[in-house]
Design a protein around this motif. Structure first.
Motif, short mmCIF file in Angstrom:
data_model
loop_
_atom_site.label_atom_id
_atom_site.label_comp_id
_atom_site.label_asym_id
_atom_site.label_seq_id
_atom_site.Cartn_x
_atom_site.Cartn_y
_atom_site.Cartn_z
N PRO A 50 -4.08 -9.49 2.55
CA PRO A 50 -4.75 -8.43 2.15
C PRO A 50 -4.07 -7.48 3.35
N THR A 51 -3.77 -7.87 4.44
CA THR A 51 -3.24 -6.86 4.43
C THR A 51 -1.79 -6.25 4.42
N THR A 52 -1.05 -5.20 3.92
CA THR A 52 0.42 -4.89 3.91
C THR A 52 0.60 -3.51 4.97
N PHE A 53 1.43 -3.45 5.27
CA PHE A 53 2.73 -2.24 6.24
C PHE A 53 3.21 -1.92 5.80
N VAL A 54 3.25 -0.13 6.00
CA VAL A 54 3.45 0.76 5.77
C VAL A 54 4.61 1.65 6.58
N ALA A 99 -1.39 0.50 8.85
CA ALA A 99 -1.96 -1.35 8.11
C ALA A 99 -3.06 -0.92 7.55
N LEU A 100 -2.79 -1.01 5.99
CA LEU A 100 -3.35 -1.50 4.84
C LEU A 100 -3.71 -2.55 4.75
N THR A 101 -5.08 -2.14 3.81
CA THR A 101 -6.13 -3.07 3.76
C THR A 101 -6.52 -3.54 2.25
N ARG A 102 -5.59 -4.14 1.36
CA ARG A 102 -6.24 -4.20 -0.01
C ARG A 102 -7.32 -5.34 -0.10
N LEU A 103 -8.44 -4.43 -0.53
CA LEU A 103 -9.41 -5.29 -0.78
C LEU A 103 -9.87 -6.00 -2.27
N GLN A 104 -9.92 -7.49 -2.31
CA GLN A 104 -10.20 -8.37 -3.68
C GLN A 104 -10.89 -8.39 -3.71
N PHE A 112 -15.62 -8.87 3.86
CA PHE A 112 -15.73 -8.82 5.00
C PHE A 112 -15.12 -9.63 5.49
N GLU A 113 -14.64 -11.20 5.22
CA GLU A 113 -13.64 -11.90 5.71
C GLU A 113 -12.02 -11.40 5.64
N GLN A 114 -11.69 -10.48 4.75
CA GLN A 114 -10.68 -10.28 4.57
C GLN A 114 -10.65 -8.86 5.61
N ILE A 115 -11.45 -7.63 6.01
CA ILE A 115 -11.33 -6.89 6.77
C ILE A 115 -11.34 -7.74 8.19
N LEU A 116 -11.57 -8.95 8.37
CA LEU A 116 -11.56 -9.62 9.91
C LEU A 116 -10.33 -10.22 9.55
N SER A 117 -9.56 -10.87 9.10
CA SER A 117 -8.34 -11.66 8.10
C SER A 117 -6.86 -10.11 9.10
N SER A 118 -7.23 -8.62 8.06
CA SER A 118 -6.57 -7.62 7.88
C SER A 118 -6.30 -7.38 9.48
#
Length: 192
Positions: A50-54, A99-104, A112-118
């Protein structure tokens, strides 16, 4: 007597602190790549990544400052001093990374798991940079909630700008972190 790898890893973790005054040098492309690889090893249920970086290139910092100020205006800020202050944020450090979190939507991986992963990915990123001799400041602020800002970054309204990470070299040595006393934060579960 030499330090063990375990001691060195824990020393790096225990010494990590946010540093507000950052100067050049910043990491080069190879050092950044090492940190991104560390970030992307974070726990990640079903490997959704879920995390991408720019990376905000040096030549784009002024334009990014304009984007931040427009995002603040989008949120209703009218005070010119605040708007001008935000314009200068990209110049606090020689390098900025978003740091961007793209929720799927996934049947087995709640948001919430994707946010914690990020968050874990960002922490790995910070620790890798520190291990390489750099300092960081992980910030967010009101601008990360701006719909205009998210749209400008190409992410959805429900996605997150999980951090604006300022990276460079600490301008001066800072005091070590106080020893952490874990007893107030750790307990044993006991069902009677």
């Amino acid at each position: 007597m030499t330090e063990s790898v375990v001691d060195i890893v824990h020393q790096n973790i225990h010494q990590r602190q946010s540093i507000g005054h950052l100067l050049a040098p910043a990491p080069n492309a190879e050092q950044l790549e090492l940190a991104f690889k560390a970030a992307l090893t974070a726990p990640d249920h079903h490997r959704l990544k879920p995390t991408t970086f720019v990376i905000i290139p040096d030549a784009q910092r002024e334009a990014f400052g304009e984007l931040l100020s427009q995002a603040l205006i989008d949120l209703g800020q009218t005070e010119s001093a605040q708007i001008e202050r935000v314009k200068n944020h990209p110049f606090r450090a020689p390098l900025l990374v978003l740091a961007l979190t793209r929720l799927q939507d996934h049947p087995k991986v709640p948001h919430f798991e994707q946010i914690l992963s990020s968050g874990a990915a960002i922490q790995n990123f910070l620790l890798s940079l520190q291990a390489q001799g750099f300092s960081t400041m992980w910030r967010s602020g009101a601008v990360v909630e701006s719909k205009f800002f998210k749209q400008s970054l190409g992410i959805g309204k429900d996605d997150l700008v999980s951090g604006i990470i300022y990276i460079g070299t600490a301008a001066k040595a800072i005091a070590p972190r106080a020893e952490i006393q874990t007893q107030n934060y750790v307990s044993y579960w006991n069902q009677n």
